[in-house]
Design an enzyme around this catalytic site. Structure first.
Site, mmCIF file in Angstrom:
data_model
loop_
_atom_site.group_PDB
_atom_site.id
_atom_site.type_symbol
_atom_site.label_atom_id
_atom_site.label_comp_id
_atom_site.label_asym_id
_atom_site.label_seq_id
_atom_site.Cartn_x
_atom_site.Cartn_y
_atom_site.Cartn_z
ATOM 1 N N ALA A 184 0.862 -1.137 -0.235
ATOM 2 C CA ALA A 184 0.070 0.032 -0.062
ATOM 3 C C ALA A 184 0.943 1.327 -0.021
ATOM 4 O O ALA A 184 2.086 1.184 0.576
ATOM 5 C CB ALA A 184 -0.868 -0.114 1.249
ATOM 6 N N GLY B 231 0.649 -4.918 0.843
ATOM 7 C CA GLY B 231 -0.439 -5.017 -0.199
ATOM 8 C C GLY B 231 -0.248 -6.041 -1.460
ATOM 9 O O GLY B 231 -1.201 -6.470 -1.887
ATOM 10 N N GLU C 81 -0.442 -9.557 -0.680
ATOM 11 C CA GLU C 81 -1.941 -9.720 -0.330
ATOM 12 C C GLU C 81 -2.664 -9.524 -1.695
ATOM 13 O O GLU C 81 -3.606 -10.458 -1.837
ATOM 14 C CB GLU C 81 -2.353 -8.671 0.715
ATOM 15 C CG GLU C 81 -1.853 -8.717 1.936
ATOM 16 C CD GLU C 81 -2.333 -7.742 2.892
ATOM 17 O OE1 GLU C 81 -1.982 -6.313 2.446
ATOM 18 O OE2 GLU C 81 -3.118 -7.901 3.851
ATOM 19 N N GLU D 55 4.692 -5.274 7.504
ATOM 20 C CA GLU D 55 3.678 -4.341 8.065
ATOM 21 C C GLU D 55 4.404 -3.890 9.641
ATOM 22 O O GLU D 55 4.314 -2.826 9.901
ATOM 23 C CB GLU D 55 2.562 -4.592 8.065
ATOM 24 C CG GLU D 55 1.721 -4.476 6.833
ATOM 25 C CD GLU D 55 1.915 -5.792 5.956
ATOM 26 O OE1 GLU D 55 2.590 -6.535 6.119
ATOM 27 O OE2 GLU D 55 1.054 -5.563 4.748
HETATM 28 N N1 COA Z 1 4.642 3.355 -0.566
HETATM 29 C C1 COA Z 1 4.942 4.228 -1.084
HETATM 30 N N2 COA Z 1 6.019 4.474 -1.820
HETATM 31 C C2 COA Z 1 7.014 3.416 -1.910
HETATM 32 C C3 COA Z 1 6.522 2.320 -1.312
HETATM 33 C C4 COA Z 1 5.381 2.239 -0.560
HETATM 34 N N3 COA Z 1 4.879 0.823 -0.193
HETATM 35 N N4 COA Z 1 7.474 1.461 -1.771
HETATM 36 C C5 COA Z 1 8.469 2.067 -2.529
HETATM 37 N N5 COA Z 1 8.144 3.267 -2.465
HETATM 38 C C6 COA Z 1 8.807 4.414 -3.354
HETATM 39 C C7 COA Z 1 9.932 4.781 -2.458
HETATM 40 O O1 COA Z 1 9.524 6.009 -1.620
HETATM 41 C C8 COA Z 1 10.797 5.406 -3.514
HETATM 42 O O2 COA Z 1 10.175 6.702 -3.964
HETATM 43 P P1 COA Z 1 11.120 7.955 -4.228
HETATM 44 O O3 COA Z 1 12.016 7.711 -5.341
HETATM 45 O O4 COA Z 1 10.256 9.049 -4.348
HETATM 46 O O5 COA Z 1 11.870 8.259 -2.580
HETATM 47 C C9 COA Z 1 10.527 4.494 -4.706
HETATM 48 O O6 COA Z 1 9.575 3.701 -4.412
HETATM 49 C C10 COA Z 1 11.609 3.628 -4.934
HETATM 50 O O7 COA Z 1 11.708 2.907 -3.692
HETATM 51 P P2 COA Z 1 13.240 2.478 -2.935
HETATM 52 O O8 COA Z 1 12.946 2.546 -1.251
HETATM 53 O O9 COA Z 1 14.001 3.800 -3.073
HETATM 54 O O10 COA Z 1 13.701 1.555 -3.597
HETATM 55 P P3 COA Z 1 14.635 0.388 -2.829
HETATM 56 O O11 COA Z 1 15.305 -0.463 -4.060
HETATM 57 O O12 COA Z 1 15.832 1.112 -2.128
HETATM 58 O O13 COA Z 1 13.941 -0.525 -1.972
HETATM 59 C C11 COA Z 1 11.923 -1.851 -1.092
HETATM 60 C C12 COA Z 1 12.881 -1.351 -2.556
HETATM 61 C C13 COA Z 1 10.631 -2.561 -1.775
HETATM 62 C C14 COA Z 1 12.742 -2.861 -0.258
HETATM 63 C C15 COA Z 1 11.676 -0.582 -0.229
HETATM 64 O O14 COA Z 1 11.032 0.357 -1.362
HETATM 65 C C16 COA Z 1 10.417 -0.863 0.526
HETATM 66 O O15 COA Z 1 10.758 -1.364 1.816
HETATM 67 N N6 COA Z 1 9.132 -0.575 0.413
HETATM 68 C C17 COA Z 1 8.232 -0.646 1.293
HETATM 69 C C18 COA Z 1 7.826 -1.888 1.365
HETATM 70 C C19 COA Z 1 6.695 -2.137 2.596
HETATM 71 O O16 COA Z 1 6.843 -1.841 3.725
HETATM 72 N N7 COA Z 1 5.416 -2.190 2.015
HETATM 73 C C20 COA Z 1 4.263 -2.618 2.986
HETATM 74 C C21 COA Z 1 3.552 -1.149 3.096
HETATM 75 S S1 COA Z 1 1.848 -1.291 4.268
#
Ligand code: COA
Length: 259
Positions: A66, A111, A114, A134
């Site tokens: 999400a 999400g 999910e 989460e």
């Molecule tokens: N919601 C909003 N934005 C998200 C996102 C999410 N769930 N997951 C990634 N993004 C965005 C990042 O903020 C970043 O945006 P920006 O370039 O404007 O800063 C962009 O996507 C790229 O992500 P980034 O974190 O820089 O890539 P990465 O390769 O370093 O890491 C992940 C990849 C997937 C490990 C990391 O993005 C992450 O942990 N995301 C969240 C996962 C999460 O907790 N999901 C559950 C949500 S309830």
């Protein structure tokens, strides 16, 4: 409907829905969820569509969860409405009348995991990663993750993944039964299409009933065996049944109409 966050493409009887927010790793904001809902509703209505593939744009993510930026300043009641909205959409996909395959092309987190689990079948590329992170955010899954993960991989492993927030790779997901197949990134959509092409040669009425009966197993208040008896009986009053049995006796391929 004009979409801003998803792409739809139809090839023969298969519709591919691609979540297209690559710069945000296809995170599900409200608008994207609403578009996914609309695209599935349209696909379920469209007589030309026999199966649906759901995937993400780019080579890095299916859906990274999400959209966390929408979590700011949410009240308890808004939090509940947020989860209810997502669950309603994912339930609609799961209970819909047509087969849906998730083609998981990278991160399927929160999400995203999910959403993949709400699909009927999952195929993953070998770079896919699954997880429910989460608890890192002081949250729990809200789009059905605590329920569908248990259904798919069992309580012990589900508890571990939900509580540790550890990611697993595609091979581990295969071992756990979370995905049906692992492919190369290039072969991912082909594998999903291959499965849907096989399914699309079968009776659409019967496929719809299969979804209905299997779903009954997981639905409180429903007796799956009774649902099966009922739906089995109903099949006898369909053109598909008449065509399927006639074609068998005439030693030819059935030409199902879905009626
Ligand atoms: N919601 C909003 N934005 C998200 C996102 C999410 N769930 N997951 C990634 N993004 C965005 C990042 O903020 C970043 O945006 P920006 O370039 O404007 O800063 C962009 O996507 C790229 O992500 P980034 O974190 O820089 O890539 P990465 O390769 O370093 O890491 C992940 C990849 C997937 C490990 C990391 O993005 C992450 O942990 N995301 C969240 C996962 C999460 O907790 N999901 C559950 C949500 S309830």
């Amino acid at each position: 409907m004009e979409y801003k966050n998803i792409l739809t493409q139809r090839e023969a009887e298969i519709l591919t829905i691609t979540i297209n927010r690559e710069e945000k790793l296809n995170a599900l904001n409200k608008e994207t969820l609403a578009e996914i809902k609309a695209a599935f509703e349209a696909a379920f209505e469209d007589k030309e569509v026999k199966g649906i593939i759901l995937t993400g744009s780019g080579g890095k993510a299916f859906v990274a969860g999400a959209d966390i930026s929408e979590f700011k300043n949410i009240s308890v009641e808004e939090g509940k409405a947020f989860a209810k909205n997502g669950q309603d959409i994912f339930n609609m996909i799961e209970k819909g009348p047509k087969p849906v395959i998730a083609a998981v092309n990278g991160f399927a987190l929160g999400g995203g995991c999910e959403l993949a689990m709400a699909c009927h079948i999952r195929v993953a590329s070998d770079n896919a990663k699954f997880g429910q992170p989460e608890v890192n955010l002081g949250l729990i899954p809200g789009y059905g993750g605590t329920q569908r993960l248990v259904q798919l991989i069992g309580k012990g492993k589900a508890m571990e993944l939900l509580m540790t927030a550890e990611m697993i790779d595609a091979e581990q997901a295969l071992d756990l039964g979370l995905v049906n197949y692992v492919t190369t990134p290039e072969g991912l959509l082909e594998k999903a299409k291959e499965l849907l092409y096989i399914i699309s040669t079968k009776s659409p009425v019967a496929i719809k009933e299969i979804i209905r009966c299997v779903d009954a197993y997981y639905t409180d208040g429903e007796n799956g065996f009774e649902v099966e008896i009922n739906q089995f009986g109903n099949c006898f009053d369909t053109e598909d049944f008449r065509e399927g049995t006639t074609a068998f006796l005439e030693k030819r391929k059935a030409n199902f109409t879905g009626r």
